[in-house]
Enzyme design. Structure first.
Site, short mmCIF file in Angstrom:
data_model
loop_
_atom_site.label_atom_id
_atom_site.label_comp_id
_atom_site.label_asym_id
_atom_site.label_seq_id
_atom_site.Cartn_x
_atom_site.Cartn_y
_atom_site.Cartn_z
N HIS A 226 38.68 49.10 42.88
CA HIS A 226 37.22 48.88 42.87
C HIS A 226 36.91 47.43 42.52
CE1 HIS A 226 36.83 50.24 38.38
NE2 HIS A 226 36.88 48.93 38.42
N GLU B 264 33.48 51.98 44.14
CA GLU B 264 34.68 52.80 44.02
C GLU B 264 35.19 53.18 45.41
OE1 GLU B 264 36.08 53.29 41.20
OE2 GLU B 264 34.51 52.91 39.73
P1 PGA Z 1 39.47 44.97 33.54
O1 PGA Z 1 38.51 45.67 34.58
O2 PGA Z 1 39.28 43.50 33.71
O3 PGA Z 1 38.96 45.46 32.21
O4 PGA Z 1 40.86 45.41 33.87
C1 PGA Z 1 38.51 45.22 35.88
C2 PGA Z 1 37.58 46.08 36.68
O5 PGA Z 1 37.60 47.31 36.46
O6 PGA Z 1 36.85 45.56 37.51
#
Ligand code: PGA
Length: 244
Positions: free
Chosen positions: A140, A145
């Site tokens: 995503h 999503e």
């Molecule tokens: P994260 O999230 O940087 O906390 O891994 C990335 C995202 O879900 O877009």
């Protein structure tokens, strides 16, 4: 392929290298329009930009920013809102003019109006020059999503039960846990003139590989970046371990 992959050693080096890409944009056009992201990955990059600003190397004084997404139903003062995150990690620590920073208006219950207003504001600012992205384990980007098609414009999304459950630890009352969000669409993101994607850690290695070399499919939303003419992906050694 129009994707440049930059491999760095670790999280600190990834953060510094990615911050340099944004710093270069600000140096060449101080009034540039920057798309920003929340999540744990960009925090080190924001720290680097704060250092650069404190050192007088860059300034956000003429810049405009737009964030990817925001929970619906949370005011920007809530400590779990993305507005709060941005104030804490970047905006309150640099010389940006707050009125030139935008996050979708999670406090507006009218989804159609809030999303259309956001899309229009980006257009009126002249479009996004550089869009920063993190990436989820399922590919995503923003809150887009895996789906049957690529959502085009800023829109309302229903969060998955797993996201809601994961977030519930951060809220005192389960009733306060957001179930929906507003997010830029894939079309909004793809209109940015340049994309900067950051990823760190071995748990991101497979999705980085799928994003760069797998089929372009809305089942892996970030794979659409293969169709963008100007993408820079900055990874640490672990996140890049399955690429070449
Ligand atoms: P994260 O999230 O940087 O906390 O891994 C990335 C995202 O879900 O877009």
């Amino acid at each position: 392929m129009a994707i440049e992959l930059i491999k760095t050693t670790d999280y600190a080096a990834m953060s510094r290298r990615a911050a340099d890409v944004i710093a270069t944009c600000l140096e060449s056009d101080p009034a540039c329009v920057i798309g920003l992201a929340t999540g744990s990955t960009p925090i080190g990059l924001y720290d680097c930009l704060v250092e650069d600003c404190e050192a007088g190397k860059i300034s956000f004084a003429e810049a405009t920013t737009f964030n990817l997404d925001e929970y619906r139903g949370l005011p920007g003062t809530h400590d779990q809102s993305y507005r709060y995150f941005m104030d804490k990690h970047l905006f309150d620590r640099v010389d940006v003019r707050k009125e030139f920073t935008s996050v979708p208006d999670g406090a507006d219950p009218d989804a159609d109006a809030a999303c259309a207003r956001y899309e229009r504001a980006i257009e009126e600012a002249g479009g996004i020059d550089i869009q920063l992205l993190g990436i989820g384990h399922n590919g995503h980007i923003g809150f887009n999503e895996p789906a049957d098609s690529f959502p085009v414009e800023t829109h309302l999304v229903e969060l998955t039960e797993s996201t809601i459950n994961a977030n519930s630890r951060l809220f005192e009352d389960i009733a306060d846990v957001p179930r929906e969000a507003y997010t830029m669409g894939i079309g909004t993101i793809m209109k940015a003139r340049m994309i900067l994607l950051v990823a760190s850690g071995s748990d991101k290695a497979q999705i980085v590989r799928d994003t760069l070399y797998g089929p372009v499919t809305p089942r892996v939303p970030a794979s659409v970046l293969q169709l963008h003419p100007n993408v820079v992906v900055v990874v640490d050694e672990e996140a890049g371990s399955l690429c070449g």
